[in-house]
Design a protein around this motif. Structure first.
Motif, PDB file in Angstrom:
ATOM      1  N   LEU A  46      71.404  49.934  56.036  1.00  0.00           N
ATOM      2  CA  LEU A  46      72.489  49.153  55.451  1.00  0.00           C
ATOM      3  C   LEU A  46      72.618  49.316  53.939  1.00  0.00           C
ATOM      4  O   LEU A  46      73.610  48.875  53.355  1.00  0.00           O
ATOM      5  N   ARG A  47      71.628  49.936  53.309  1.00  0.00           N
ATOM      6  CA  ARG A  47      71.627  50.000  51.839  1.00  0.00           C
ATOM      7  C   ARG A  47      72.911  50.610  51.255  1.00  0.00           C
ATOM      8  O   ARG A  47      73.418  50.092  50.246  1.00  0.00           O
ATOM      9  N   PRO A  48      73.474  51.680  51.804  1.00  0.00           N
ATOM     10  CA  PRO A  48      74.745  52.196  51.246  1.00  0.00           C
ATOM     11  C   PRO A  48      75.873  51.168  51.292  1.00  0.00           C
ATOM     12  O   PRO A  48      76.676  51.076  50.359  1.00  0.00           O
ATOM     13  N   VAL A  49      75.921  50.384  52.380  1.00  0.00           N
ATOM     14  CA  VAL A  49      76.946  49.345  52.498  1.00  0.00           C
ATOM     15  C   VAL A  49      76.726  48.271  51.447  1.00  0.00           C
ATOM     16  O   VAL A  49      77.673  47.780  50.816  1.00  0.00           O
ATOM     17  N   VAL A  50      75.466  47.912  51.233  1.00  0.00           N
ATOM     18  CA  VAL A  50      75.129  46.885  50.242  1.00  0.00           C
ATOM     19  C   VAL A  50      75.557  47.336  48.843  1.00  0.00           C
ATOM     20  O   VAL A  50      76.101  46.544  48.064  1.00  0.00           O
ATOM     21  N   LYS A  51      75.333  48.591  48.522  1.00  0.00           N
ATOM     22  CA  LYS A  51      75.733  49.124  47.218  1.00  0.00           C
ATOM     23  C   LYS A  51      77.238  49.028  47.023  1.00  0.00           C
ATOM     24  O   LYS A  51      77.719  48.642  45.953  1.00  0.00           O
TER      25      LYS A  51
END
Length: 203
Positions: free
Chosen positions: A15-20
């Motif tokens: 999920l990290r790309p979405v969080v960014k």
């Protein structure tokens, strides 16, 4: 005992790309928390208003997965983008408990479920999360012990919703499943309380 919660680091990495992207867009952790709660109310309302239809059950698996993602996202936004706050922590914990209640309590209106056991499950879900939170009061960290935490309940009812929504046959086995979930939540409450006390005594 194993719990779906143990997969959280892998889930967070995905999920990290979405969080960014959300952080760059100015979306805050509290907004994500409130969105998850609002969607929970919507799905729960659909089940309550159309308890004899199959399509509301099909909403459960997709939404429960989305809700787990939103729960992970709001935590990552709070920790990694300096959005953590006391009000946010309270909102997160209360939002989780309320979301569980409005999602699972309407299942008591669905004929294939035993209404009394669903009420017991919802009450124990609240106690389970409370057992994790009150651990902090005795000097422990927030407890997420299984085997029937929030993510585990989401898996059970998500799969069950998919089965029933697709027309899978129901029967007395659903009551046995409800009883099993209840027993596992009692075990979870005990493990969280015991773990909190053990950690507090060791410090």
């Amino acid at each position: 005992m194993a719990s779906i919660y143990l997969l959280k680091p892998v889930f967070q990495k995905m999920l990290r790309p979405v969080v960014k992207l959300l952080a760059r867009a100015g979306v805050t952790a509290n907004v994500v928390t409130l969105t998850a709660a609002a969607l929970s109310f919507t799905v729960g309302a659909c089940i309550a208003l159309w308890p004899y239809a199959t399509w509301p059950m099909l909403l459960l698996p997709g939404f429960l997965f989305l809700r787990m993602a939103l729960n992970a996202i709001d935590g990552m936004l709070a920790r990694e983008y300096h959005q953590a706050s006391a009000s946010g922590a309270i909102l997160n914990e209360l939002g989780d408990v309320l979301s569980d209640a409005v999602l699972y309590l309407p299942l008591a209106l669905v004929s294939v479920f035993n209404a009394a056991w669903m009420v017991v499950i919802v009450v124990l879900a609240v106690i389970t999360e409370m057992a994790g939170v009150v651990a902090v009061q005795v000097g422990s960290k927030r407890r997420y012990d299984g085997p029937m935490g929030k993510s585990d309940r989401a898996l059970v009812f998500g799969v069950l919703g998919l089965w029933l929504g697709l027309g899978g046959p129901a029967g007395c086995w659903i009551i046995y499943l409800q009883i099993a979930v209840t027993v596992l939540m009692v075990v979870t409450i005990y493990r969280r309380a015991r773990g909190a006390l053990a950690e507090a005594e060791s410090t």
